[in-house]
Scaffold this active site. Sequence first.
Site, PDB file in Angstrom:
ATOM      1  N   PHE A  40      -4.047  -9.115  -9.868  1.00  0.00           N
ATOM      2  CA  PHE A  40      -3.128  -7.881 -10.095  1.00  0.00           C
ATOM      3  C   PHE A  40      -3.441  -7.307 -11.355  1.00  0.00           C
ATOM      4  O   PHE A  40      -3.442  -8.080 -12.438  1.00  0.00           O
ATOM      5  CB  PHE A  40      -1.760  -8.175  -9.755  1.00  0.00           C
ATOM      6  N   ASP A  86      -2.289  -7.566   2.942  1.00  0.00           N
ATOM      7  CA  ASP A  86      -0.985  -7.225   2.302  1.00  0.00           C
ATOM      8  C   ASP A  86      -0.062  -6.570   3.553  1.00  0.00           C
ATOM      9  O   ASP A  86      -0.503  -5.948   4.439  1.00  0.00           O
ATOM     10  CB  ASP A  86      -1.159  -5.932   1.302  1.00  0.00           C
ATOM     11  N   PHE A 117      -2.753  -6.320  -3.244  1.00  0.00           N
ATOM     12  CA  PHE A 117      -1.409  -6.207  -3.013  1.00  0.00           C
ATOM     13  C   PHE A 117      -1.145  -4.756  -3.399  1.00  0.00           C
ATOM     14  O   PHE A 117      -1.601  -4.064  -4.112  1.00  0.00           O
ATOM     15  CB  PHE A 117      -0.443  -7.180  -3.645  1.00  0.00           C
ATOM     16  N   CYS A 118       0.416  -4.344  -2.809  1.00  0.00           N
ATOM     17  CA  CYS A 118       0.887  -2.850  -3.250  1.00  0.00           C
ATOM     18  C   CYS A 118       0.870  -2.619  -4.468  1.00  0.00           C
ATOM     19  O   CYS A 118       1.412  -3.423  -5.278  1.00  0.00           O
ATOM     20  CB  CYS A 118       2.117  -2.976  -2.598  1.00  0.00           C
ATOM     21  N   PRO A 119       0.242  -1.505  -5.011  1.00  0.00           N
ATOM     22  CA  PRO A 119      -0.026  -0.597  -4.271  1.00  0.00           C
ATOM     23  C   PRO A 119      -1.527  -0.269  -4.006  1.00  0.00           C
ATOM     24  O   PRO A 119      -1.998   0.683  -3.784  1.00  0.00           O
ATOM     25  CB  PRO A 119       0.433   0.632  -5.126  1.00  0.00           C
TER      26      PRO A 119
END
Lengths: 143, 76
Positions: A81, B40, B13-15
């Site tokens: 992420f 996701d 994953f979000c966003p």
Amino acid sequence: MAEKKSKLSIIVWSGTVDKLYPAAILTSAAASGGWEVELFFTFWGLNSIRKDMLDVAQRQIDRSYEQYAQAAAEAISKMGFPKWYELLAQAKGMGNVRIFACSTTMEMFGIKEKTALADFVDEVVGAATFLERAKDSTITLFI
Amino acid sequence: MSTARTLDVRGKFCPIPVMETSKAINEVPVGGILEVLATDPAAEPDIKAWAQRTGHEVVQVEKAEGYIRILVKRLK
């Protein structure tokens, strides 16, 4: 269908990653959907957008949950992420996102120049400017 | 249904799926189909909400082996 005009305004007060992520994620989702977004960084939020604090904030978590700090950092890294400030910079690059720094907090923290802050900061302003810009928001949050 | 472009956001994953969809739709001609592959669990509701908001259309959602395939039609 015509695009509905929507506006998200967030006062980013917190300087820990567990609050900075929600602010950055909401901003990104809003920017993707063509929302106008206004972010006002103040207090610990402002401290976290000092260039030298961006990565420090990435590792900091609210004290109530500090036993999870390492696990959270590992999970985020494993997910691949983006860092919270990278997400914000990306959101800014794709939409109508304006990022403001609180002048009073800057003085309090001894930050003299806007150049000490992340490049995504648009302007140094005060509460009156934010209120005026945020008054027609659809969603207003204090994070 | 023939697709003009495929966006693979599996493992994101979000966003990120919505952000990438928002960028990728501009690389598809108006009337064309963008194929989004995602893992996701929020991708389907989020991309549907995004499409409704931005005036595009989710024309098909298909569950595949371990992921989901969402076809988005660029309407403007």
